[in-house]
Design a protein around this motif. Sequence first.
Motif, PDB file in Angstrom:
ATOM      1  N   ARG A  60       0.826  -1.213   0.000  1.00 36.84           N
ATOM      2  CA  ARG A  60       0.000   0.000   0.000  1.00 36.84           C
ATOM      3  C   ARG A  60       0.860   1.263   0.000  1.00 36.84           C
ATOM      4  NH1 ARG A  60      -2.846  -3.298   3.261  1.00 36.84           N
ATOM      5  NH2 ARG A  60      -2.137  -2.366   5.214  1.00 36.84           N
ATOM      6  N   TYR A  61       2.036   1.194   0.610  1.00 38.51           N
ATOM      7  CA  TYR A  61       2.938   2.344   0.606  1.00 38.51           C
ATOM      8  C   TYR A  61       3.369   2.655  -0.821  1.00 38.51           C
ATOM      9  CZ  TYR A  61       6.638   5.506   2.128  1.00 38.51           C
ATOM     10  OH  TYR A  61       7.435   6.619   2.327  1.00 38.51           O
ATOM     11  N   GLY A  62       3.539   1.615  -1.632  1.00 42.57           N
ATOM     12  CA  GLY A  62       3.765   1.806  -3.060  1.00 42.57           C
ATOM     13  C   GLY A  62       5.194   2.056  -3.496  1.00 42.57           C
ATOM     14  N   GLU A  63       6.148   1.821  -2.639  1.00 37.49           N
ATOM     15  CA  GLU A  63       7.554   2.009  -2.979  1.00 37.49           C
ATOM     16  C   GLU A  63       8.291   0.686  -2.778  1.00 37.49           C
ATOM     17  OE1 GLU A  63       8.550   4.969  -4.152  1.00 37.49           O
ATOM     18  OE2 GLU A  63       6.658   5.984  -3.709  1.00 37.49           O
ATOM     19  N   THR A  64       9.488   0.579  -3.350  1.00 36.94           N
ATOM     20  CA  THR A  64      10.279  -0.641  -3.286  1.00 36.94           C
ATOM     21  C   THR A  64      11.310  -0.554  -2.170  1.00 36.94           C
ATOM     22  OG1 THR A  64      10.029  -0.876  -5.676  1.00 36.94           O
ATOM     23  CG2 THR A  64      11.762  -2.179  -4.622  1.00 36.94           C
ATOM     24  N   VAL A  65      11.138  -1.385  -1.128  1.00 34.09           N
ATOM     25  CA  VAL A  65      12.098  -1.414  -0.015  1.00 34.09           C
ATOM     26  C   VAL A  65      13.428  -1.965  -0.529  1.00 34.09           C
ATOM     27  CG1 VAL A  65      12.618  -2.479   2.226  1.00 34.09           C
ATOM     28  CG2 VAL A  65      10.293  -1.659   1.724  1.00 34.09           C
ATOM     29  N   VAL A  66      14.513  -1.331  -0.106  1.00 36.92           N
ATOM     30  CA  VAL A  66      15.865  -1.737  -0.522  1.00 36.92           C
ATOM     31  C   VAL A  66      16.713  -2.038   0.726  1.00 36.92           C
ATOM     32  CG1 VAL A  66      15.774  -0.417  -2.686  1.00 36.92           C
ATOM     33  CG2 VAL A  66      16.690   0.663  -0.614  1.00 36.92           C
ATOM     34  N   PRO A  67      17.840  -2.730   0.536  1.00 36.88           N
ATOM     35  CA  PRO A  67      18.750  -2.985   1.666  1.00 36.88           C
ATOM     36  C   PRO A  67      19.171  -1.679   2.335  1.00 36.88           C
ATOM     37  CG  PRO A  67      19.334  -4.372  -0.184  1.00 36.88           C
ATOM     38  CD  PRO A  67      18.297  -3.406  -0.694  1.00 36.88           C
ATOM     39  N   LEU A  68      19.490  -1.788   3.617  1.00 40.58           N
ATOM     40  CA  LEU A  68      19.831  -0.600   4.402  1.00 40.58           C
ATOM     41  C   LEU A  68      21.205  -0.039   4.063  1.00 40.58           C
ATOM     42  CD1 LEU A  68      18.678  -1.751   7.953  1.00 40.58           C
ATOM     43  CD2 LEU A  68      17.472  -0.227   6.363  1.00 40.58           C
ATOM     44  N   PRO A  69      21.277   1.254   3.822  1.00 38.14           N
ATOM     45  CA  PRO A  69      22.594   1.893   3.706  1.00 38.14           C
ATOM     46  C   PRO A  69      23.103   2.215   5.111  1.00 38.14           C
ATOM     47  CG  PRO A  69      20.895   3.523   3.364  1.00 38.14           C
ATOM     48  CD  PRO A  69      20.191   2.197   3.539  1.00 38.14           C
ATOM     49  N   ASP A  70      24.369   2.543   5.236  1.00 41.61           N
ATOM     50  CA  ASP A  70      24.942   2.884   6.537  1.00 41.61           C
ATOM     51  C   ASP A  70      24.246   4.089   7.181  1.00 41.61           C
ATOM     52  OD1 ASP A  70      26.762   0.805   6.459  1.00 41.61           O
ATOM     53  OD2 ASP A  70      28.346   2.030   5.559  1.00 41.61           O
ATOM     54  N   GLU A  71      23.689   4.975   6.362  1.00 41.50           N
ATOM     55  CA  GLU A  71      23.053   6.186   6.883  1.00 41.50           C
ATOM     56  C   GLU A  71      21.851   5.883   7.783  1.00 41.50           C
ATOM     57  OE1 GLU A  71      25.252   7.285   3.201  1.00 41.50           O
ATOM     58  OE2 GLU A  71      23.837   5.693   3.679  1.00 41.50           O
ATOM     59  N   THR A  72      21.272   4.710   7.633  1.00 43.14           N
ATOM     60  CA  THR A  72      20.094   4.396   8.451  1.00 43.14           C
ATOM     61  C   THR A  72      20.411   4.396   9.942  1.00 43.14           C
ATOM     62  OG1 THR A  72      18.119   3.016   8.500  1.00 43.14           O
ATOM     63  CG2 THR A  72      20.205   1.872   8.578  1.00 43.14           C
ATOM     64  N   TRP A  73      21.647   4.108  10.308  1.00 44.18           N
ATOM     65  CA  TRP A  73      22.010   4.049  11.732  1.00 44.18           C
ATOM     66  C   TRP A  73      22.045   5.434  12.365  1.00 44.18           C
ATOM     67  CZ3 TRP A  73      20.634  -0.504  12.019  1.00 44.18           C
ATOM     68  CH2 TRP A  73      21.065  -1.502  11.140  1.00 44.18           C
ATOM     69  N   GLU A  74      22.087   6.474  11.548  1.00 40.88           N
ATOM     70  CA  GLU A  74      22.101   7.842  12.067  1.00 40.88           C
ATOM     71  C   GLU A  74      20.740   8.256  12.627  1.00 40.88           C
ATOM     72  OE1 GLU A  74      23.537  10.343   8.896  1.00 40.88           O
ATOM     73  OE2 GLU A  74      25.329   9.087   8.631  1.00 40.88           O
ATOM     74  N   THR A  75      19.659   7.618  12.135  1.00 41.45           N
ATOM     75  CA  THR A  75      18.311   8.032  12.536  1.00 41.45           C
ATOM     76  C   THR A  75      17.503   6.924  13.205  1.00 41.45           C
ATOM     77  OG1 THR A  75      17.501   7.501  10.317  1.00 41.45           O
ATOM     78  CG2 THR A  75      18.157   9.787  10.729  1.00 41.45           C
ATOM     79  N   SER A  76      17.960   5.691  13.149  1.00 40.13           N
ATOM     80  CA  SER A  76      17.251   4.572  13.771  1.00 40.13           C
ATOM     81  C   SER A  76      17.615   4.507  15.248  1.00 40.13           C
ATOM     82  CB  SER A  76      17.621   3.267  13.060  1.00 40.13           C
ATOM     83  OG  SER A  76      17.225   3.326  11.705  1.00 40.13           O
ATOM     84  N   VAL A  77      16.648   4.081  16.077  1.00 38.72           N
ATOM     85  CA  VAL A  77      16.846   4.149  17.524  1.00 38.72           C
ATOM     86  C   VAL A  77      16.281   2.924  18.239  1.00 38.72           C
ATOM     87  CG1 VAL A  77      16.841   6.675  17.578  1.00 38.72           C
ATOM     88  CG2 VAL A  77      14.683   5.421  17.858  1.00 38.72           C
ATOM     89  N   CYS A  78      16.693   2.775  19.503  1.00 37.95           N
ATOM     90  CA  CYS A  78      16.124   1.748  20.365  1.00 37.95           C
ATOM     91  C   CYS A  78      15.998   2.311  21.770  1.00 37.95           C
ATOM     92  CB  CYS A  78      16.970   0.484  20.360  1.00 37.95           C
ATOM     93  SG  CYS A  78      18.595   0.668  21.099  1.00 37.95           S
ATOM     94  N   ILE A  79      15.160   1.645  22.566  1.00 36.63           N
ATOM     95  CA  ILE A  79      14.989   2.043  23.959  1.00 36.63           C
ATOM     96  C   ILE A  79      14.653   0.804  24.783  1.00 36.63           C
ATOM     97  CG2 ILE A  79      12.543   2.622  23.674  1.00 36.63           C
ATOM     98  CD1 ILE A  79      13.098   4.963  25.699  1.00 36.63           C
ATOM     99  N   TRP A  80      15.263   0.691  25.940  1.00 36.16           N
ATOM    100  CA  TRP A  80      15.000  -0.406  26.873  1.00 36.16           C
ATOM    101  C   TRP A  80      13.692  -0.107  27.598  1.00 36.16           C
ATOM    102  CZ3 TRP A  80      15.935  -5.193  27.916  1.00 36.16           C
ATOM    103  CH2 TRP A  80      15.732  -5.711  29.186  1.00 36.16           C
TER     104      TRP A  80
END
Length: 131
Positions: A67-87
């Motif tokens: 439904r989003y309508g775009e093609t997901v691709v493998p992650l580039p290194d830049e994704t780690w700059e904005t991706s997060v986690c929390i305990w």
Amino acid sequence: MQINDKDVVIAVVKNEEQGPIPSAWRSVIRHIVDALAHHDYQLAGGIPGVAPVSANTGMQIQGYIERYGETVVPLPDETWETSVCIWTGHHWDVMIDLWTAQEGCSDLVLALEVHDTGDDVVFYLHMVYVP
């Protein structure tokens, strides 16, 4: 001497503050996203350390990506700059920014839970959505 970001090790921390994705998890997360990019929404090929994905969850993820309508691709290194986690007190909530062929960094997010088993961690694929 300049330090390359790839040389910085991000430790796994049980801290109730939002933080970066630990270096030790990144390879597994890349494998998960690679599977999604190849339309393997249930991770049928299996990924060590990742819990099986139910048919229902796989269908929900597939439907949302389609439904989003775009093609997901493998992650580039830049994704780690904005991706997060929390305990959360008993597991980590992990939010990975997904990239598409058309947009680069997209509005899609991969939501995972990571559980500490004492000896290792187990990744649970929760959903893909636009927050």
